[in-house]
Design an enzyme around this catalytic site. Structure first.
Site, PDB file in Angstrom:
ATOM      1  N   ARG A 282       0.853  -1.171   0.000  1.00  0.00           N
ATOM      2  CA  ARG A 282       0.000   0.000   0.000  1.00  0.00           C
ATOM      3  C   ARG A 282       0.889   1.221   0.000  1.00  0.00           C
ATOM      4  O   ARG A 282       1.696   1.390   0.917  1.00  0.00           O
ATOM      5  CB  ARG A 282      -0.862  -0.060   1.269  1.00  0.00           C
ATOM      6  CG  ARG A 282      -2.067   0.792   1.217  1.00  0.00           C
ATOM      7  CD  ARG A 282      -2.958   0.466   2.392  1.00  0.00           C
ATOM      8  NE  ARG A 282      -2.392   0.934   3.645  1.00  0.00           N
ATOM      9  CZ  ARG A 282      -3.130   1.334   4.669  1.00  0.00           C
ATOM     10  NH1 ARG A 282      -4.439   1.298   4.596  1.00  0.00           N
ATOM     11  NH2 ARG A 282      -2.570   1.739   5.775  1.00  0.00           N
TER      12      ARG A 282
ATOM     13  N   THR B 298      -0.579   7.610  -1.039  1.00  0.00           N
ATOM     14  CA  THR B 298      -1.903   7.571  -1.693  1.00  0.00           C
ATOM     15  C   THR B 298      -2.809   6.490  -1.093  1.00  0.00           C
ATOM     16  O   THR B 298      -4.013   6.504  -1.323  1.00  0.00           O
ATOM     17  CB  THR B 298      -1.741   7.237  -3.190  1.00  0.00           C
ATOM     18  OG1 THR B 298      -1.196   5.908  -3.284  1.00  0.00           O
ATOM     19  CG2 THR B 298      -0.810   8.216  -3.886  1.00  0.00           C
TER      20      THR B 298
ATOM     21  N   ASP C 289       0.555  -2.422  12.551  1.00  0.00           N
ATOM     22  CA  ASP C 289       0.999  -2.846  11.220  1.00  0.00           C
ATOM     23  C   ASP C 289       1.271  -4.352  11.257  1.00  0.00           C
ATOM     24  O   ASP C 289       2.242  -4.805  11.880  1.00  0.00           O
ATOM     25  CB  ASP C 289       2.264  -2.061  10.823  1.00  0.00           C
ATOM     26  CG  ASP C 289       2.638  -2.340   9.372  1.00  0.00           C
ATOM     27  OD1 ASP C 289       2.802  -3.525   9.009  1.00  0.00           O
ATOM     28  OD2 ASP C 289       2.748  -1.381   8.599  1.00  0.00           O
TER      29      ASP C 289
ATOM     30  N   ASP D 167       4.763  -5.565   9.889  1.00  0.00           N
ATOM     31  CA  ASP D 167       5.865  -5.227  10.792  1.00  0.00           C
ATOM     32  C   ASP D 167       5.852  -6.103  12.041  1.00  0.00           C
ATOM     33  O   ASP D 167       6.899  -6.553  12.515  1.00  0.00           O
ATOM     34  CB  ASP D 167       5.781  -3.750  11.200  1.00  0.00           C
ATOM     35  CG  ASP D 167       6.271  -2.822  10.092  1.00  0.00           C
ATOM     36  OD1 ASP D 167       6.894  -3.318   9.129  1.00  0.00           O
ATOM     37  OD2 ASP D 167       6.035  -1.610  10.186  1.00  0.00           O
TER      38      ASP D 167
HETATM   39  C1  PRP Z   1      -1.160  -4.163   4.769  1.00  0.00           C
HETATM   40  C2  PRP Z   1      -2.054  -5.369   4.986  1.00  0.00           C
HETATM   41  C3  PRP Z   1      -2.935  -5.338   3.764  1.00  0.00           C
HETATM   42  C4  PRP Z   1      -3.087  -3.866   3.518  1.00  0.00           C
HETATM   43  C5  PRP Z   1      -4.434  -3.441   4.002  1.00  0.00           C
HETATM   44  O1  PRP Z   1      -0.148  -4.468   3.906  1.00  0.00           O
HETATM   45  O2  PRP Z   1      -1.346  -6.573   5.133  1.00  0.00           O
HETATM   46  O3  PRP Z   1      -2.377  -5.986   2.633  1.00  0.00           O
HETATM   47  O4  PRP Z   1      -2.074  -3.192   4.266  1.00  0.00           O
HETATM   48  O5  PRP Z   1      -4.682  -2.130   3.695  1.00  0.00           O
HETATM   49  P1  PRP Z   1      -5.785  -1.688   2.633  1.00  0.00           P
HETATM   50  O6  PRP Z   1      -7.029  -2.494   2.948  1.00  0.00           O
HETATM   51  O7  PRP Z   1      -5.973  -0.227   2.939  1.00  0.00           O
HETATM   52  O8  PRP Z   1      -5.268  -1.929   1.264  1.00  0.00           O
HETATM   53  P2  PRP Z   1       1.015  -3.410   3.530  1.00  0.00           P
HETATM   54  O9  PRP Z   1       0.617  -2.608   2.360  1.00  0.00           O
HETATM   55  O10 PRP Z   1       1.409  -2.685   4.775  1.00  0.00           O
HETATM   56  O11 PRP Z   1       2.162  -4.332   3.028  1.00  0.00           O
HETATM   57  P3  PRP Z   1       3.006  -5.468   3.790  1.00  0.00           P
HETATM   58  O12 PRP Z   1       2.060  -6.611   4.083  1.00  0.00           O
HETATM   59  O13 PRP Z   1       4.011  -5.831   2.760  1.00  0.00           O
HETATM   60  O14 PRP Z   1       3.588  -4.889   5.031  1.00  0.00           O
HETATM   61  N1  URA Z   2      -2.307  -2.395   7.273  1.00  0.00           N
HETATM   62  C1  URA Z   2      -1.955  -2.829   8.507  1.00  0.00           C
HETATM   63  O1  URA Z   2      -1.018  -3.618   8.639  1.00  0.00           O
HETATM   64  N2  URA Z   2      -2.641  -2.369   9.557  1.00  0.00           N
HETATM   65  C2  URA Z   2      -3.671  -1.523   9.442  1.00  0.00           C
HETATM   66  O2  URA Z   2      -4.283  -1.154  10.461  1.00  0.00           O
HETATM   67  C3  URA Z   2      -4.022  -1.080   8.147  1.00  0.00           C
HETATM   68  C4  URA Z   2      -3.324  -1.548   7.075  1.00  0.00           C
END
Ligand code: PRP
Ligand code: URA
Length: 209
Positions: free
Chosen positions: A104, A108, A200, A203
């Site tokens: 994400r 944006t 997160d 993380d």
């Molecule tokens: C997080 C989570 C989802 C997304 C959710 O991933 O694991 O994939 O955000 O957010 P959304 O519903 O607003 O799209 P992130 O983009 O942080 O990537 P990562 O899993 O690689 O840390």
């Molecule tokens: N992605 C995450 O990992 N946590 C949130 O709360 C939203 C998006």
């Protein structure tokens, strides 16, 4: 319209409390996410098709049942979806696993796709798209777009925690996809994080910051 299920099973709710707790460290967080994913999968797969078979027990012949049709496909959204895969594979070791890589954009909040690899014959498989977090819904909507473009037809979405905005986005874009959750939270904050959520997920699973 998508059906939305929130699992209120006591074991799921108990473990989710520790997953949410900011004092829970990476090792325990990972274990709990896997355990909850397994418990959720147990419920989600209750309508898998079965076939009658005969098996010889030490005492005689028994009519019994085995899963029928193509093996189930799990499609974790990278990265955080990976944290739920092993818990499900413990229950369904023959499941195939595809991957959709999305992150994400922090400015944006739009999803950016960087990797897709899916099992063969996805049009004949029941697929479960997996991600712990359904926040704005952008990532889940895009992941489902991506697998539909490649032939997927029978899709479910499984997340630990959702915001109402994310559920609405998936319902609008993919009304035939049912959504399975451990919790429906209150809202998103100004950074697109689920409130109260669990922080997160990527993380916390992988110990990054
Ligand atoms: C997080 C989570 C989802 C997304 C959710 O991933 O694991 O994939 O955000 O957010 P959304 O519903 O607003 O799209 P992130 O983009 O942080 O990537 P990562 O899993 O690689 O840390
Ligand atoms: N992605 C995450 O990992 N946590 C949130 O709360 C939203 C998006």
């Amino acid at each position: 319209m998508s059906r939305v299920y929130v699992f209120d099973h006591p074991l799921i709710q108990h473990k989710l409390t520790y997953i949410r707790d900011k004092k829970t460290g990476t090792k325990e967080f990972r274990e709990l996410v896997d355990e909850v994913a397994g418990l959720m999968a147990f419920e989600i797969t209750r309508d898998l098709p079965l076939q009658e078979v005969e098996v010889e027990t030490p005492v005689g012949m028994a009519k019994s049942k085995l899963l029928a049709g193509k093996k189930l496909g799990l499609v974790p959204i990278l990265r955080a979806g990976l944290g739920m895969v092993d818990g499900i594979l413990n229950l369904i070791p023959a499941a195939k696993v595809g991957h959709v890589g999305l992150y994400r954009d922090p400015e944006t909040l739009e999803p950016v796709e960087y990797y897709v690899k899916l099992p063969k014959d996805i049009e004949e498989r029941e697929l479960i798209v997996i991600d712990p977090m359904l926040a704005t819904g952008g990532s889940a909507v895009e992941a489902i777009n991506s697998i539909k473009k490649r032939g997927a037809k029978n899709i479910k979405l499984m997340c630990l925690v959702a915001a109402p905005e994310g559920v609405a986005a998936v319902e609008k874009a993919h009304p035939e996809v049912d959504i399975f959750l451990a919790a429906m939270d209150e809202k998103l904050n100004e950074k697109g994080y689920i409130v109260p959520g669990l922080g997160d997920a990527g993380d916390r699973l992988f110990g990054t910051k």
